[in-house]
Enzyme design. Structure first.
Site, PDB file in Angstrom:
ATOM      1  N   ARG A 118       0.771  -1.314  -0.124  1.00 33.61           N
ATOM      2  CA  ARG A 118       0.231   0.013   0.016  1.00 33.61           C
ATOM      3  C   ARG A 118       0.865   1.246  -0.078  1.00 33.61           C
ATOM      4  NH1 ARG A 118      -2.530  -3.425   3.377  1.00 33.61           N
ATOM      5  NH2 ARG A 118      -4.627  -4.262   2.292  1.00 33.61           N
ATOM      6  N   LYS A 140       1.777  11.398 -11.337  1.00 35.63           N
ATOM      7  CA  LYS A 140       1.145  10.624 -12.181  1.00 35.63           C
ATOM      8  C   LYS A 140       2.062   9.218 -12.271  1.00 35.63           C
ATOM      9  CE  LYS A 140      -2.064  13.567 -14.584  1.00 35.63           C
ATOM     10  NZ  LYS A 140      -2.533  13.596 -15.856  1.00 35.63           N
ATOM     11  N   GLU A 182       7.646  19.330 -25.180  1.00 37.00           N
ATOM     12  CA  GLU A 182       6.972  19.468 -23.915  1.00 37.00           C
ATOM     13  C   GLU A 182       7.710  20.783 -23.183  1.00 37.00           C
ATOM     14  OE1 GLU A 182       4.547  17.792 -23.028  1.00 37.00           O
ATOM     15  OE2 GLU A 182       4.706  15.618 -23.649  1.00 37.00           O
ATOM     16  N   LYS A 224       5.833  23.401 -13.944  1.00 38.12           N
ATOM     17  CA  LYS A 224       5.180  22.215 -13.822  1.00 38.12           C
ATOM     18  C   LYS A 224       4.922  21.880 -12.173  1.00 38.12           C
ATOM     19  CE  LYS A 224       3.857  17.531 -14.536  1.00 38.12           C
ATOM     20  NZ  LYS A 224       3.772  16.058 -15.340  1.00 38.12           N
ATOM     21  N   GLU A 234      -5.891  17.066 -11.412  1.00 38.17           N
ATOM     22  CA  GLU A 234      -6.347  17.662 -12.707  1.00 38.17           C
ATOM     23  C   GLU A 234      -7.905  17.886 -12.713  1.00 38.17           C
ATOM     24  OE1 GLU A 234      -4.354  15.768 -15.822  1.00 38.17           O
ATOM     25  OE2 GLU A 234      -5.808  16.066 -17.221  1.00 38.17           O
ATOM     26  N   ARG A 238      -4.424  21.988 -14.221  1.00 36.99           N
ATOM     27  CA  ARG A 238      -3.487  20.831 -14.579  1.00 36.99           C
ATOM     28  C   ARG A 238      -3.921  20.395 -16.140  1.00 36.99           C
ATOM     29  NH1 ARG A 238      -0.511  16.153 -11.280  1.00 36.99           N
ATOM     30  NH2 ARG A 238       0.559  15.316 -12.872  1.00 36.99           N
ATOM     31  N   ASN A 242      -2.431  19.774 -21.249  1.00 38.15           N
ATOM     32  CA  ASN A 242      -2.814  18.739 -22.347  1.00 38.15           C
ATOM     33  C   ASN A 242      -2.702  19.365 -23.655  1.00 38.15           C
ATOM     34  OD1 ASN A 242      -2.822  16.311 -20.808  1.00 38.15           O
ATOM     35  ND2 ASN A 242      -5.072  17.320 -19.953  1.00 38.15           N
ATOM     36  N   HIS A 245      -2.462  17.830 -27.011  1.00 32.89           N
ATOM     37  CA  HIS A 245      -2.178  16.246 -26.685  1.00 32.89           C
ATOM     38  C   HIS A 245      -3.452  15.620 -27.219  1.00 32.89           C
ATOM     39  CE1 HIS A 245       1.222  16.912 -24.129  1.00 32.89           C
ATOM     40  NE2 HIS A 245       1.218  16.025 -23.625  1.00 32.89           N
ATOM     41  N   HIS A 249      -2.522  12.381 -29.358  1.00 31.89           N
ATOM     42  CA  HIS A 249      -2.735  11.173 -29.209  1.00 31.89           C
ATOM     43  C   HIS A 249      -3.426  10.481 -30.388  1.00 31.89           C
ATOM     44  CE1 HIS A 249      -3.064  11.839 -24.605  1.00 31.89           C
ATOM     45  NE2 HIS A 249      -1.770  11.507 -24.805  1.00 31.89           N
ATOM     46  N   HIS A 262       6.238  10.189 -28.526  1.00 33.79           N
ATOM     47  CA  HIS A 262       5.038  11.234 -28.032  1.00 33.79           C
ATOM     48  C   HIS A 262       5.363  12.764 -28.260  1.00 33.79           C
ATOM     49  CE1 HIS A 262       2.075  12.461 -24.957  1.00 33.79           C
ATOM     50  NE2 HIS A 262       3.010  13.293 -24.628  1.00 33.79           N
TER      51      HIS A 262
END
Ligand SMILES: NC(=O)c1ccc[n+]([C@@H]2O[C@H](COP(=O)([O-])OP(=O)(O)OC[C@H]3O[C@@H](n4cnc5c(N)ncnc54)[C@H](O)[C@@H]3O)[C@@H](O)[C@H]2O)c1
Ligand SMILES: [Zn+2]
Length: 360
Positions: A118, A140, A182, A224, A234, A238, A242, A245, A249, A262
């Site tokens: 955990r 993340k 980025e 960031k 998010e 946040r 994107n 993106h 994607h 990417h």
């Protein structure tokens, strides 16, 4: 060396940025609570940097997991190898996991640390530019599922991030440029002054000037960290990370993973978002031209792949997980240095961009 702080109350942590940090034992030791240390890395990074990292832990009980290199191995199956090692070595709840690698290793190592008993403490040692400016900061973590990228995961913050610009020497040119996409993104969404600095210093970055790289990493991480401190999970600002993106994607999926890195897909996507922002009456033509010129100078693609037609884009963009109720929502730019929150997009206007931008 620079030290930044990601301010998240009790879960705050420092980001160290500089050169030759990998062998500075005291940086690590202050964040390691027990004698049990496991380093997770991959088969490309291990021969380059694993020994240097392990060398900081003389007298510790150290273990290592060397994963195969590639996004296709970012799965539960390979995360299980980390659990297998931790359990067979009887590592306890205060053991420390060190993720040494690019974003794939960082996401997998962080997710394993979040789940093992955990949650055990973990350190991020990002080795790709993309990982140093983006994926290692913000907590993340996760893996891919056959039905979707990054669909299994957790928010789980590290104890610290150690970003050593020196390790970028072994990164190939294409990966370096992908990371720069980025970096440029931060200038566009909230830091106009940084965007101008990038316009002047892009050649120094491409030639791996350490001072320029360290500055770009620092400025990206400051941006960031501020965004994450404001909106960890998010629900608001946040989402501006994107930018480009949703288009990106669609390109990654549409042409098959692996064709575009990417960052390359995001560069194209940001140019498409810039075109749409101009059609909304926000960006000027001159601003769009500056954006495209900077990506080109960074040796990134700026036009959508010929095989992706409008229909394919729309199909793929409407399944993006950032949408709600089937309505396409995008981050756009009000000006260089100022992004919008997600805005509902009028499909006709989007189609004009998809049909015309980069197609003529
Ligand atoms: N967690 C987040 O917030 C977040 C954000 C963005 C991206 N990501 C994830 O990050 C991943 C992409 O990260 P990436 O671009 O770092 O890819 P990556 O981890 O696959 O690294 C790219 C390639 O460079 C190699 N490499 C890394 N550092 C090197 C070095 N110093 N010298 C030589 N080779 C080196 C890697 O082994 C790999 O082959 C994706 O899985 C993406 O989903 C996560
Ligand atoms: Zn990205």
């Amino acid at each position: 060396m620079k030290r930044l702080l990601v301010e998240l109350g009790k879960r705050s942590y420092p980001i160290y940025i500089g050169s030759n940090l990998l062998s500075q034992a005291d940086l690590y030791i202050q964040h390691v609570k027990s004698r049990q240390v496991i380093v997770v890395t991959n088969e490309t990074i291990a021969p380059l940097y694993l020994a240097t990292v392990l060398n900081n832990f003389q007298g510790y009980n150290t273990e290592q997991v060397i994963l195969p290199d590639g996004e296709q191995f970012k799965t539960l199956t390979f995360v299980s190898q980390i659990f297998d090692k931790l359990l067979s070595c009887k590592f306890g709840r205060s053991a420390t996991l060190i993720a040494l690698g690019g974003g794939v290793v960082g996401d997998m190592g962080g997710f394993a640390a979040a789940c093992y008993q955990r949650g055990i403490p973990f350190l991020q040692i990002p080795t790709s530019l993309l990982a140093q400016v983006d994926s290692s900061v913000g907590g993340k973590t996760g893996v891919n599922h056959p039905l979707g990228k990054n669909m299994i995961g957790a928010f789980y913050q590290p104890q610290c991030v150690i970003a050593d610009a020196e390790v970028l020497d072994t990164l190939d040119n294409r990966q370096l440029s992908a990371g720069l996409a980025e970096v440029i993104k931060y200038g566009l969404i909230r830091d106009a002054e940084f965007f101008v600095w990038l316009e002047h210093n892009i050649d120094a970055l491409l030639s791996r000037d350490k001072e320029a790289l360290a500055f770009a990493i620092e400025r990206s991480c400051v941006n960031k960290a501020e965004i994450v401190a404001e909106d960890e999970t998010e629900s608001g600002v946040r989402a501006t990370l994107n930018l480009g993106h949703t288009f990106g994607h669609a390109i990654e999926t549409g042409v098959g993973y692996g064709e575009y890195l990417h960052g390359e897909a995001v560069a194209v996507g940001i140019c498409q978002a810039a075109d749409l922002s101009r059609r909304k009456g926000w960006l000027t033509e001159a601003e769009v031209a500056r954006i495209i010129a900077l990506f080109k100078k960074a040796k990134l693609p700026v036009n959508p792949p010929a095989e992706m037609d409008v229909q394919r884009f729309l199909e793929l963009m409407s399944v993006d997980k950032k949408n709600s109720d089937g309505q396409i929502r995008l981050i756009l730019l009000q000006q260089i240095g100022k992004a919008t929150l997600p805005v509902n997009i009028n499909q006709e206007l989007l189609e004009v961009t998809l049909k015309t931008y980069g197609r003529l």
